[in-house]
Design an enzyme around this catalytic site. Structure first.
Site, PDB file in Angstrom:
ATOM      1  N   LYS A 177       0.858  -1.186   0.000  1.00 22.63           N
ATOM      2  CA  LYS A 177       0.000   0.000   0.000  1.00 22.63           C
ATOM      3  C   LYS A 177       0.895   1.237   0.000  1.00 22.63           C
ATOM      4  O   LYS A 177       1.511   1.569   1.007  1.00 22.63           O
ATOM      5  CB  LYS A 177      -0.908   0.054   1.230  1.00 22.63           C
ATOM      6  CG  LYS A 177      -1.968   1.180   1.108  1.00 22.63           C
ATOM      7  CD  LYS A 177      -2.464   1.679   2.452  1.00 22.63           C
ATOM      8  CE  LYS A 177      -1.623   2.806   2.985  1.00 22.63           C
ATOM      9  NZ  LYS A 177      -1.706   4.063   2.179  1.00 22.63           N
ATOM     10  N   GLU A 252       9.936   1.679  10.533  1.00 26.58           N
ATOM     11  CA  GLU A 252      10.894   2.777  10.406  1.00 26.58           C
ATOM     12  C   GLU A 252      10.096   4.056  10.536  1.00 26.58           C
ATOM     13  O   GLU A 252       9.296   4.389   9.671  1.00 26.58           O
ATOM     14  CB  GLU A 252      11.614   2.698   9.055  1.00 26.58           C
ATOM     15  CG  GLU A 252      12.946   3.456   9.050  1.00 26.58           C
ATOM     16  CD  GLU A 252      12.817   4.878   8.547  1.00 26.58           C
ATOM     17  OE1 GLU A 252      12.394   5.747   9.346  1.00 26.58           O
ATOM     18  OE2 GLU A 252      13.129   5.127   7.387  1.00 26.58           O
ATOM     19  N   CYS A 291      13.335  11.479   6.221  1.00 25.51           N
ATOM     20  CA  CYS A 291      13.342  10.969   7.598  1.00 25.51           C
ATOM     21  C   CYS A 291      14.688  11.184   8.275  1.00 25.51           C
ATOM     22  O   CYS A 291      14.760  11.338   9.492  1.00 25.51           O
ATOM     23  CB  CYS A 291      12.954   9.489   7.626  1.00 25.51           C
ATOM     24  SG  CYS A 291      14.030   8.420   6.657  1.00 25.51           S
ATOM     25  N   GLU A 388       9.387  16.023  14.807  1.00 27.40           N
ATOM     26  CA  GLU A 388       9.733  15.953  13.388  1.00 27.40           C
ATOM     27  C   GLU A 388       8.816  16.869  12.572  1.00 27.40           C
ATOM     28  O   GLU A 388       7.601  16.693  12.562  1.00 27.40           O
ATOM     29  CB  GLU A 388       9.602  14.507  12.912  1.00 27.40           C
ATOM     30  CG  GLU A 388      10.209  14.234  11.567  1.00 27.40           C
ATOM     31  CD  GLU A 388      10.212  12.760  11.220  1.00 27.40           C
ATOM     32  OE1 GLU A 388      11.155  12.312  10.556  1.00 27.40           O
ATOM     33  OE2 GLU A 388       9.266  12.051  11.609  1.00 27.40           O
TER      34      GLU A 388
END
Length: 494
Positions: A177, A252, A291, A388
């Site tokens: 997906k 992750e 990331c 983040e």
């Protein structure tokens, strides 16, 4: 093939069972770039059933290793054949520059070739000495089964390859997906897999939202492993959903990555120029939507004013625009939501006392653009330092001692990546050894190697991608103990 036929189940392309579709927007001007199927639970169940049948009854798990490796190499060749087309699609869909899109195709090619080579160079198992010539004991590795692969919007093609290549190399079947925001290159990759000869059902694709598609993939009892790359909140939901069926989970979940610069790294003009240049690369490649972005500049206090002044000067000169336009160095953010999120973080930082040195605003015109932003005088209490952002925002903190630098760099709930800049090789290695991050660069930032594991400490996730450990994620370990001379044990006198 209709644009809406972007769900791939059992070797066939189809529309969503509900008939629903989703417009994929060009982030450079918010116009419709493509229309894809908006899959739901019914489509997801069908894809998982196809993958289950293909694993239990189909040829792929029983295909010789040499043939599996050959298919991966064919995919790599097809990627290079279509490099310009796929690179352009990645650029337009995700907003990155065209050159970044091309580099992504090359990196994906490398991943497929690496895992092909890795499985071909393995031995047939690890022989275990049982202490008797009558015992043959060996540890072997087998595919885990049906793999649910959920990928993020920032590097859709790259992250798909990091999961698909090892999953197929190990002999698994899968359902993938992609992010509902940037699915187009994953659809293109699935077409190349089919062209390369992947058996029907071995690879399946459902385009659609995380809820219901990703949620159903995570909880489904016929899925043996779920591999997710994305945000921390979504990752914890995946983990909870997978718990009831006790499936393998690989996560992750991003990072808040320090880039530590000691003054001795900038003792020469060349050293200063390189460190500033790399600080810009660390923070602003793909508009900070990485990331491993080095979004926390942690700099020795004696160097701060000179370094930040030059950093801000260069940040203001970064050319932003549509990624396919000549001379553009930084594209748009991926969505209106991501733009609003970035603006909110910058506003909160300024309210908490940060000093704006560059950027901090949208440019005029359409699209989801935000100027590369440098925030000075930051500290750990600020949200922009702790959380983040996933936007072109660089915060600046300072230190006086090596111990303070390490403490600041490790003062995060994440632990994905970090950089250390120093002309003192001993100090650089010493600091790198103390950092609690899965990848540490010394006098560099951002490069990765497919043969080296990628992943993080702390809330950056569980497990590793790439390298031998990346292949191991998609395997089960089995011990086969064979008695060559069976005889009665006589434990029971009977």
């Amino acid at each position: 093939m209709s644009e809406q036929h972007t769900i791939h189940v059992g070797g066939a392309w189809r529309a969503a069972a509900s008939g629903a579709t989703r417009d994929i927007l060009d982030p450079a001007d918010a116009t419709t770039l493509a229309v894809v199927a908006e899959g739901g639970a019914e489509d997801t169940d069908a894809a998982i059933a196809a993958a289950r049948t293909a694993f239990d009854e189909g040829p792929w798990p029983r295909t010789p290793v040499a043939e599996r490796a050959a298919l991966l190499r064919r995919v790599a060749d097809l990627l290079q054949r279509d490099r310009e087309e796929i690179g352009l699609l990645e650029s337009r869909d995700a907003g990155k520059t065209l050159e970044e899109g091309r580099v992504d195709v090359d990196c994906v090619t490398d991943a497929f070739r690496y895992f092909a080579d890795l499985v071909m160079n393995e031995s047939g198992g690890r022989v275990v000495d049982a202490g008797s010539p009558d015992i043959h004991s060996v540890v072997v590795h087998e595919p885990v089964g049906v793999c649910a692969l959920i990928t993020p919007w920032n590097y859709p093609l790259l992250q798909a390859s990091w999961k698909i290549a090892p999953a197929l190399a190990a002999g698994n079947t899968f359902v993938i997906k992609p992010s509902e925001i940037t699915p187009l290159t994953t659809v293109a990759l699935m077409r190349l897999l089919a062209e390369a000869g992947l058996p029907a059902g071995a690879g399946n694709l459902v385009t659609g939202a995380g809820d219901p598609v990703g949620a159903r993939m995570s909880e489904h009892p016929d899925v043996d492993l779920v591999s997710f790359t994305g945000g921390l909140l979504s990752g914890t939901k995946v983990m909870r959903a997978a718990a009831d069926t006790v499936k393998k989970v690989a996560l992750e979940l991003g990072g808040k990555n320090p880039n530590v610069v000691f003054a001795d790294a900038c003792a020469t003009d060349e050293g200063f120029d390189t460190a500033v240049d790399q600080a810009l690369n660390a923070a602003f490649i793909h508009s900070g939507q990485v990331c491993s972005a080095g979004s926390r500049l942690i700099i020795e206090e004696s160097l701060r004013e000179r370094f930040v002044a030059e950093l801000a000067r260069r940040a203001e000169k970064i050319r932003i625009g549509r990624g396919t336009d000549k001379g553009v160095e930084c594209g748009p953010l991926v969505s209106a939501q991501q733009l609003a999120r970035t603006e909110e973080y910058v506003s909160s930082a300024l309210a908490e006392g940060a000093v704006l040195r560059a950027g901090g605003e949208r440019p005029d015109g359409p699209g989801y653009f935000y100027r590369p932003t440098v925030l000075d005088r930051c500290h750990r209490g600020m949200r922009v330092v702790r959380e983040e952002v996933f936007g072109p925002v660089l915060t600046v903190e300072t230190f006086r001692t090596e111990d303070e630098a390490v403490a600041l760099a490790n003062d995060t709930e994440y632990g994905l990546a970090g950089g250390v800049w120093s002309a003192d090789a001993g100090r650089a290695r010493r600091v790198a050894g103390r950092l609690r991050h899965g990848t540490v660069w010394i006098n560099d930032f951002h490069p990765y190697l497919p043969q080296a594991e990628w992943g993080g400490f702390g809330k950056s996730g569980i497990g590793r991608e790439l390298g031998p450990a990346g292949l191991a994620e998609y395997r089960e370990t089995k011990h086969v103990y064979q008695n060559l001379a069976p005889r009665p044990v006589r434990w029971f006198a009977g």
